[in-house]
Write an enzyme that holds these catalytic residues in place. Structure first.
Site, PDB file in Angstrom:
ATOM      1  N   GLU A  12      70.888 -10.200  36.551  1.00 19.27           N
ATOM      2  CA  GLU A  12      70.632 -11.142  37.687  1.00 19.27           C
ATOM      3  C   GLU A  12      71.750 -11.654  38.249  1.00 19.27           C
ATOM      4  O   GLU A  12      72.618 -12.073  37.570  1.00 19.27           O
ATOM      5  CB  GLU A  12      69.651 -12.283  37.259  1.00 19.27           C
ATOM      6  CG  GLU A  12      68.286 -11.814  36.751  1.00 19.27           C
ATOM      7  CD  GLU A  12      67.329 -11.688  38.169  1.00 19.27           C
ATOM      8  OE1 GLU A  12      67.792 -11.921  39.100  1.00 19.27           O
ATOM      9  OE2 GLU A  12      65.980 -11.591  37.785  1.00 19.27           O
ATOM     10  N   HIS A  48      66.838  -3.439  41.821  1.00 19.76           N
ATOM     11  CA  HIS A  48      65.274  -3.293  41.132  1.00 19.76           C
ATOM     12  C   HIS A  48      64.441  -2.710  42.302  1.00 19.76           C
ATOM     13  O   HIS A  48      63.388  -2.155  42.116  1.00 19.76           O
ATOM     14  CB  HIS A  48      64.872  -4.902  41.286  1.00 19.76           C
ATOM     15  CG  HIS A  48      63.671  -5.181  40.479  1.00 19.76           C
ATOM     16  ND1 HIS A  48      63.132  -6.461  40.484  1.00 19.76           N
ATOM     17  CD2 HIS A  48      62.704  -4.705  39.855  1.00 19.76           C
ATOM     18  CE1 HIS A  48      62.158  -6.770  39.900  1.00 19.76           C
ATOM     19  NE2 HIS A  48      61.755  -5.586  39.526  1.00 19.76           N
ATOM     20  N   HIS A  52      69.446  -7.341  40.192  1.00 23.22           N
ATOM     21  CA  HIS A  52      68.544  -8.063  40.791  1.00 23.22           C
ATOM     22  C   HIS A  52      69.419  -9.490  41.522  1.00 23.22           C
ATOM     23  O   HIS A  52      70.589  -9.940  40.947  1.00 23.22           O
ATOM     24  CB  HIS A  52      67.599  -8.962  39.774  1.00 23.22           C
ATOM     25  CG  HIS A  52      66.918  -8.111  38.761  1.00 23.22           C
ATOM     26  ND1 HIS A  52      65.792  -7.564  38.941  1.00 23.22           N
ATOM     27  CD2 HIS A  52      67.447  -7.367  37.767  1.00 23.22           C
ATOM     28  CE1 HIS A  52      65.154  -6.805  37.830  1.00 23.22           C
ATOM     29  NE2 HIS A  52      66.271  -6.701  37.207  1.00 23.22           N
ATOM     30  N   TYR A  53      68.587  -9.736  42.434  1.00 24.63           N
ATOM     31  CA  TYR A  53      69.074 -11.317  42.791  1.00 24.63           C
ATOM     32  C   TYR A  53      68.015 -12.247  42.402  1.00 24.63           C
ATOM     33  O   TYR A  53      66.912 -11.928  42.133  1.00 24.63           O
ATOM     34  CB  TYR A  53      69.483 -11.483  44.281  1.00 24.63           C
ATOM     35  CG  TYR A  53      68.391 -11.214  45.314  1.00 24.63           C
ATOM     36  CD1 TYR A  53      67.063 -11.809  45.384  1.00 24.63           C
ATOM     37  CD2 TYR A  53      68.611 -10.022  46.331  1.00 24.63           C
ATOM     38  CE1 TYR A  53      66.146 -11.351  46.271  1.00 24.63           C
ATOM     39  CE2 TYR A  53      67.490 -10.012  47.171  1.00 24.63           C
ATOM     40  CZ  TYR A  53      66.290 -10.563  47.309  1.00 24.63           C
ATOM     41  OH  TYR A  53      65.460 -10.358  48.109  1.00 24.63           O
ATOM     42  N   THR A  54      68.470 -13.500  42.177  1.00 18.70           N
ATOM     43  CA  THR A  54      67.388 -14.510  41.957  1.00 18.70           C
ATOM     44  C   THR A  54      66.623 -15.136  42.824  1.00 18.70           C
ATOM     45  O   THR A  54      65.457 -15.551  42.548  1.00 18.70           O
ATOM     46  CB  THR A  54      68.131 -15.831  41.197  1.00 18.70           C
ATOM     47  OG1 THR A  54      68.813 -16.406  41.989  1.00 18.70           O
ATOM     48  CG2 THR A  54      68.884 -15.014  39.956  1.00 18.70           C
ATOM     49  N   ASP A 110      65.200  -6.508  45.980  1.00 22.97           N
ATOM     50  CA  ASP A 110      66.493  -7.018  45.525  1.00 22.97           C
ATOM     51  C   ASP A 110      67.248  -5.814  44.847  1.00 22.97           C
ATOM     52  O   ASP A 110      66.544  -4.826  44.459  1.00 22.97           O
ATOM     53  CB  ASP A 110      66.267  -8.109  44.691  1.00 22.97           C
ATOM     54  CG  ASP A 110      65.467  -7.734  43.481  1.00 22.97           C
ATOM     55  OD1 ASP A 110      64.318  -7.279  43.618  1.00 22.97           O
ATOM     56  OD2 ASP A 110      65.923  -8.113  42.371  1.00 22.97           O
TER      57      ASP A 110
END
Length: 303
Positions: free
Chosen positions: A120, A171, A51-53, A181
């Protein structure tokens, strides 16, 4: 030794422990003998999900340690002054279920929080939330040091949990109608060059580009191929939201220069090349083995 009114089960376990096996006496009063262990087991972890935040590091930590969402690991964006490398935070023990995947599906499995580790990466994502105008969006890059730290982490997790190349996912792939993401700026090919994840072979890609030179296969056949790869897509022959989302997620990973979610020959070539390399059994399906209708054959409906 007096046991008084100790329950028979506990008494038997204690006697078993006294007979030579090690025992761990739990606060409940039940004795657990762990002197024997089975070899018939494996990790409960089946997938790794990236994921990215969409936030900075401080905000990411605040959100991921709060009551609503979590991940097992958070990879910082820039090197720590003391470490000389980006810090990797372990926020949830690997034995516990983190809340990172949400409503999700891949390769016939659903609720992937139950069988995955969530990772993440601190990253700002797109400069605006629109995904309909994806070609005009500017995406935040992932620094080299951050990806180097991620590769070290992934290699350890893959080795310890015996993760297949096809089970390292973004994700967007497991929730393609909801999530985008880690996005098209994420360097999947660099991970592959480090021995992590999937990528089509050039020979297979060239072969399928020739096959689809006149155009992509019928939409229902393309949907069958997406489902065989792992996406939760139904071969309806209609370009529905689930199919668009799956195509967009696939393109963001394997052809990030154009990820509008449209079916085209190049996307089909990449998809079939991946199936040929990693899921060859899927090509035993006659529709996938011969995806281009023969002359005179009634084509499948298109949406």
């Amino acid at each position: 030794m007096r046991f008084g009114k100790l329950p028979y089960l506990v008494l038997a376990l204690l006697l078993g422990g006294c007979a030579g096996g090690e025992r761990l006496v739990e606060p409940t009063g039940v004795a657990i003998d762990d002197s024997h262990s089975s070899r018939a087991h494996s990790s409960r972890v089946r997938f790794l999900v990236l994921h990215y935040t969409d936030e900075d590091e401080a905000t990411s930590l605040e959100i991921l340690t709060g009551p609503r969402v979590s991940a097992h690991y958070l990879v910082a964006r820039h090197p720590d002054r003391e470490l000389g490398a980006p810090r990797v935070y372990r926020l949830v023990d690997e034995s516990r279920r983190a809340w990172h995947a949400g409503a999700s599906a891949w390769a016939g499995r659903t609720h992937l929080n139950d069988s995955s580790l969530g990772i993440e990466l601190v990253n700002a994502g797109p400069d605006r939330p629109s995904i309909e105008t994806a070609s005009k969006v500017s995406w935040a890059p992932f620094p080299d040091d951050q990806i180097t730290a991620l590769i070290v982490l992934l290699k350890d997790l893959i080795a310890r949990h015996d993760i297949a190349p096809t089970d390292l996912l973004g994700h967007a792939e497991i929730a393609p109608t909801r999530k985008i993401d880690p996005g098209p700026a994420f360097p999947w090919r660099r991970l592959y060059a480090a021995g992590i994840g999937t990528w089509p072979l050039e020979a297979d890609l060239a072969r399928y580009r020739r096959l689809f030179a006149a155009g992509p296969p019928p939409l229902a056949t393309l949907q069958r191929a997406l489902a065989a790869w792992g996406y939760a897509v139904t071969p309806s022959g209609k370009l529905d939201g689930a199919t668009r989302g799956a195509l967009r997620a696939f393109q963001m990973r394997y052809r990030p220069a154009d990820h509008r979610g449209r079916p085209d020959a190049d996307t089909a070539a990449r998809l079939w090349a991946l199936l040929a390399r990693y899921r060859p059994e899927a090509l035993s399906d006659p529709k996938l083995a011969s995806p281009i209708p023969s002359p005179g054959e009634t084509p499948e409906p298109r949406g």
